[in-house]
Write an enzyme that holds these catalytic residues in place. Structure first.
Site, PDB file in Angstrom:
ATOM      1  N   GLY A  35      -8.297  -8.429  -0.794  1.00 11.63           N
ATOM      2  CA  GLY A  35      -8.525  -9.454   0.213  1.00 11.63           C
ATOM      3  C   GLY A  35      -7.812 -10.774  -0.031  1.00 11.63           C
ATOM      4  N   GLY A  88     -12.639  -4.272   0.679  1.00  8.10           N
ATOM      5  CA  GLY A  88     -14.014  -3.822   0.908  1.00  8.10           C
ATOM      6  C   GLY A  88     -14.472  -2.862  -0.180  1.00  8.10           C
ATOM      7  CE  LYS A 142     -20.723 -16.361   7.830  1.00  5.79           C
ATOM      8  NZ  LYS A 142     -20.973 -15.365   8.871  1.00  5.79           N
ATOM      9  NE  ARG A 182      -4.199  -1.752   1.783  1.00 10.86           N
ATOM     10  CZ  ARG A 182      -5.031  -2.309   2.626  1.00 10.86           C
ATOM     11  NH1 ARG A 182      -4.751  -2.310   3.915  1.00 10.86           N
ATOM     12  NH2 ARG A 182      -6.145  -2.849   2.212  1.00 10.86           N
TER      13      ARG A 182
END
Ligand code: AMP
Length: 396
Positions: free
Chosen positions: A353, A376, A200, A39
């Protein structure tokens, strides 16, 4: 989703204090050492450009979740030290991010140096989006550049509040991220293939819904695949199935049929009797999983089928692992997909992620056209959401 914002070249930076929101939320080990500086590297083009044009960069970032209090282990000094090494200029890491003392230190910073403010989340006003805190942050600069794509989905003071106080523009990383997702989501080269995985299905349903309007094929793996298989009436044994999501998944499958989107589901599996790293992997040929087993990875036939689909794609977007890739015995599916994405000649994007961790584990990150710095934020873009940190930069 074109970037309707000012860019760096639209601002006159010379001798100006340029407040830059960066995302230096880098992973650290227990002793505070940086374990991944991606980053920081990603923010270098913007910082270099400001320096080259005679501007005085004042950087701000969050790190971790200190919840409005000073937490010694969440100071940004280690990021400042790494930035100084990478840039080859002096970086002054300050002890706070607002106030007269901070402002005085900025005003006295030597020409050609970079100021790094302390973790903005040491003040509760940042996450609360407090207007007074945003004004206090804005007092550190005369112009604002947002280069923190990884925080663009947050309506926080350092992301959105400051942009309302100062002439604002998107940084180079922000531009690059938006351009990459726009290339996938607006008029992509076809076929466009999306690969979705992760734990999920509930976390990805909105992404599925949005992508079904855009993609030619959707490849599903990971824990979420078992709820989709269950919704199609396939036995899934002890696999992770979200029973309360079956109706929504059925609706999504119906939508896919109407839109003529090909939805590929696992044809075979690598299973285990329990959810534990020490479990012996059991190959299950065929869709159905026996009652005593749970699916923890996609099987070899599925890998081959998915890889063939990816190989023929002109645009690919991937979010989420195909199995429990943290455990070597259940990593093969994610590896195979990573290799297929890396080998695809089309335009390939990996959205933040775990899939980024997986491609890095394989050492194939440089073979992918764009790897997002925001997990996100990229997921919300794939959901079709206009990110507040980008919307606030829009030219009126
Ligand atoms: P997400 O945060 O939704 O992208 O999910 C990533 C997590 O999903 C990783 O930690 C994986 O270990 C986990 N995962 C992937 N496949 C499975 C599976 N078949 N069963 C349970 N968890 C899984």
């Amino acid at each position: 989703m074109k970037l309707n914002a000012r860019r760096i070249e639209d601002l006159d930076l010379k001798n100006r204090r340029v407040l830059v929101r960066v995302d230096f939320n880098c992973p650290q080990d227990d002793s505070g050492r940086l374990t991944d500086d991606t980053r920081i590297r990603a923010a270098l083009p913007t910082i270099r450009e400001i320096l080259a044009r005679g501007g005085r960069p004042v950087l701000m970032s969050h790190l971790g979740r200190p919840k409005g209090k000073v937490v010694e282990s969440m100071r940004l000094a280690p990021m400042g030290a790494r930035l100084a090494e990478l840039l080859g200029v002096q970086v002054l890491a300050l002890k706070d991010c607002i106030g007269t003392e901070v402002r005085a230190q900025i005003d006295h910073a030597p020409a050609g140096s970079v100021v790094l403010l302390e973790n903005v989340r040491f003040h509760a006003g940042d996450e609360a989006g407090d207007a007074a805190f945003a004004k206090a942050l804005a007092a550190n600069g005369e112009l604002f550049i947002n280069d923190a794509f990884g925080a663009a989905h947050r309506d926080h003071a350092s992301v959105c509040g400051v942009a309302r106080e100062l002439p604002a523009a998107a940084g180079r990383l922000m531009e690059k991220e938006i351009a990459a997702f726009s290339r996938v989501l607006d008029n992509p080269a076809r076929p466009l293939v999306a690969i979705l995985g992760g734990a999920k299905v509930s976390d990805k349903l909105q992404v599925v819904d949005n992508l079904l309007d855009k993609v030619d094929a959707l490849l599903v793996g990971g824990g979420m695949a078992y709820t989709v298989l269950a919704a199609r009436g396939v036995s899934t044994g002890k696999s992770l199935v979200q029973a309360d999501q079956l109706a929504s998944v059925q609706a999504a499958l119906e939508k896919a049929k109407q839109r003529k989107v090909e939805v590929l589901l696992p044809l075979d599996h690598v299973c285990a009797a329990n959810f534990a790293e020490s479990e012996a992997p059991v190959a299950v040929d065929g869709e159905a999983i026996p009652a005593h087993l749970m699916g923890l990875d996609i099987g070899p036939k599925t890998r081959q089928r998915y890889a063939a689909c990816i190989g023929g794609a002109k645009t690919v977007v991937w979010n989420g692992p195909m199995g429990v890739f943290e455990w070597p015995a259940f990593r093969g599916g994610t590896e195979a997909i990573g290799r297929a994405v890396a080998g695809c000649a089309g335009y390939t994007v990996i959205g933040g992620g775990d899939s980024v961790a997986a491609i890095e584990l394989l050492g194939l990150a440089d073979k992918v056209k764009h790897i997002s710095t925001g997990g996100g934020a990229s997921l919300e873009l794939l959901e079709g959401t206009l990110l507040p940190g980008i919307a606030v930069l829009a030219k009126s």
